[in-house]
Design an enzyme around this catalytic site. Structure first.
Site, PDB file in Angstrom:
ATOM      1  N   VAL A  22     -34.407  -8.935  15.102  1.00 35.03           N
ATOM      2  CA  VAL A  22     -33.052  -8.061  14.575  1.00 35.03           C
ATOM      3  C   VAL A  22     -33.563  -6.829  13.793  1.00 35.03           C
ATOM      4  CG1 VAL A  22     -30.560  -7.964  13.557  1.00 35.03           C
ATOM      5  CG2 VAL A  22     -31.317 -10.064  14.510  1.00 35.03           C
ATOM      6  N   LYS A  63     -20.463 -19.815  12.091  1.00 37.38           N
ATOM      7  CA  LYS A  63     -19.948 -18.809  12.528  1.00 37.38           C
ATOM      8  C   LYS A  63     -18.429 -19.149  12.350  1.00 37.38           C
ATOM      9  CE  LYS A  63     -23.562 -17.186  15.603  1.00 37.38           C
ATOM     10  NZ  LYS A  63     -24.024 -17.304  16.999  1.00 37.38           N
ATOM     11  N   LYS A 103     -26.024 -15.555   9.297  1.00 36.09           N
ATOM     12  CA  LYS A 103     -24.585 -16.424   9.299  1.00 36.09           C
ATOM     13  C   LYS A 103     -24.850 -17.517   8.243  1.00 36.09           C
ATOM     14  CE  LYS A 103     -26.608 -18.298  13.032  1.00 36.09           C
ATOM     15  NZ  LYS A 103     -27.469 -17.380  13.972  1.00 36.09           N
ATOM     16  N   GLY A 132     -28.964 -11.391  20.656  1.00 34.10           N
ATOM     17  CA  GLY A 132     -29.847 -10.570  21.258  1.00 34.10           C
ATOM     18  C   GLY A 132     -30.186  -9.267  20.428  1.00 34.10           C
TER      19      GLY A 132
HETATM   20  N1  HSE Z   1     -28.783 -18.800  18.828  1.00 32.21           N
HETATM   21  C1  HSE Z   1     -27.741 -17.851  18.691  1.00 32.21           C
HETATM   22  C2  HSE Z   1     -26.940 -18.060  19.919  1.00 32.21           C
HETATM   23  C3  HSE Z   1     -28.203 -16.580  18.351  1.00 32.21           C
HETATM   24  O1  HSE Z   1     -27.588 -18.695  20.758  1.00 32.21           O
HETATM   25  O2  HSE Z   1     -25.815 -17.661  20.229  1.00 32.21           O
HETATM   26  C4  HSE Z   1     -27.071 -15.926  17.641  1.00 32.21           C
HETATM   27  O3  HSE Z   1     -26.457 -16.412  16.502  1.00 32.21           O
END
Ligand code: HSE
Length: 404
Positions: free
Chosen positions: A12, A200, A100, A297
């Protein structure tokens, strides 16, 4: 000029640099100022790279530099991210993060510090990667009482379940493929056990109730037990299996759960395939809305982080309103939640009458080619009542919640 520091030059972090470089003119125009990356904090050196000269190894250099107005935290994990972010805010710097784990655990406290200091702690990229969801909840949808959020919040598991469904590939094969594609980590447990989606939905739950929802309090199941036979049943019912993260208000209470569910064709999340994420929202005035896009991504996530940086650069001393207090929200027990339940049972349909005495009216499912077992779907009932009934039947091999 707004000078910024980026903590972490991983996927990122390098994306943040790329977004700022690629869209420099546009970003400066939108900021009404120019953004300049002054430091990148990382343990490694990057010899020969264009960012080589920006690399520092000591956070003190950043926190003590008064020129730094925005700190971008993209290291991941709780520590040392928490210490660095807290110290940045206390030193009068705005913070944008994609982390997160940090936001789920310390979001309320960090927001309170930011408010006290008239700064911003922004975390758009922490849920749904590049999909705008945090800011819409805090601004565009602020006139609504959000009654439910249901999301496909993990791209890796959505990719795996899509492959299993469409290509009849088994769990181990799709996991290997997800690892080869770079979606799943070598240790895939955070994704496949539902922990990533759980953090999340904890963040989204906290935002809709304005209190601290601890991710440890959320019941989370992953996809490790999903088999091709489950997919056969799903197909026979005209449904798909998706890892859903849900929070739903029930009066003053809030229920939250992460689990693989059977999803009906009419649900807006039904067609969300591959690595894509989507977040379905029900507001008491708005009705239904859905946000869809790249949930992970490098560039999509970095795009959301840089949008937060632009916001912080535009309003450096004006804390944006986010209602999320440190008061702990007590979650509704999962036994109270109502659902229809899909169950796979060993044996023959001769058991139907007895099952109906326990569960009420059921619909039997018998996919072509499946021998020695059958499935059934209950009417809507409380999970606690379902569990009490299920204890009587050692023949039960699998239960999935049904979402229509
Ligand atoms: N490992 C996570 C996914 C990446 O596959 O969505 C983003 O948090």
């Amino acid at each position: 000029m707004t000078k910024i520091a980026v903590l972490g030059y991983g996927t990122v972090g390098s994306g943040v640099v790329e977004v700022i470089q690629t869209n420099r003119d546009l970003i400066n125009q939108k900021t009404g100022d120019s953004l300049e990356i002054k430091y990148i904090l990382d343990l490694k050196e990057f010899p020969g790279s264009p960012i080589e000269k920006l690399i520092v190894h000591d956070f003190e250099e950043i926190v003590n530099d008064e020129e730094i107005k925005v700190v971008v935290e993209v290291m991941g994990g709780v520590e040392p991210a928490y210490t660095f972010v807290k110290r940045s805010l206390l030193a009068g710097k705005n913070v944008a993060t994609s982390n997160k784990a940090l936001v789920a655990k310390h979001g309320a406290e960090l927001l309170a510090i930011a408010k006290e200091k008239n700064l911003n702690f922004l975390f758009e990229a922490s849920v749904g990667g590049g999909i705008p969801i945090i800011r819409p909840l805090n601004t565009s949808l602020s006139a609504d009482d959000i009654e439910e959020i249901t999301g496909i919040l993990n791209g890796t598991t959505n990719y795996m379940l899509s492959k299993m469904y469409h290509e009849d590939a088994d769990y181990d094969a799709v996991l290997k493929e997800a690892q080869m594609m770079g979606y799943a980590e070598r240790d895939p447990s955070a994704d496949v056990d539902g922990h990533d989606a759980c953090r999340k939905i904890a963040i989204l739950s906290s935002l809709i109730c304005g209190k601290q929802v601890e991710f440890e309090d959320i019941y989370a199941e992953g996809i490790t037990d999903i088999t091709l036979q489950d997919m056969q049943y799903a197909k026979a019912m005209g449904m798909k299996i998706k890892l859903l993260a849900t929070c739903r208000k029930n009066g003053e209470r809030l229920g939250a759960v992460v689990a693989p569910c059977l999803l009906g064709k009419k649900h807006p999340l039904y067609n969300v395939e591959d690595v894509f994420n989507a977040i379905f929202i029900k507001g008491n005035m708005l009705g239904d809305a859905m946000f869809y896009g790249s949930g992970a991504g490098k560039l999509p996530t970095a795009s959301a982080v840089v949008a937060d940086v632009i916001e912080a650069a535009k309003y450096p001393r004006q804390s944006m309103m986010t209602v999320w207090s440190e008061e702990k929200m007590v979650l509704e027990d999962k036994s109270e939640r109502e659902n229809r339940f899909f169950v796979r049972v060993k044996g023959t349909e001769a058991l139907k009458e007895e099952l109906e005495q326990t569960f009420g009216e059921i619909t039997v499912i018998k996919p072509e080619g499946v021998e020695g077992e059958f499935g059934f779907v209950t009417s809507v009932m409380k999970e606690g009542d379902f569990e009490r009934g299920a204890e009587k039947y050692p023949q039960i091999q699998k239960m999935l919640r049904v979402k229509e």
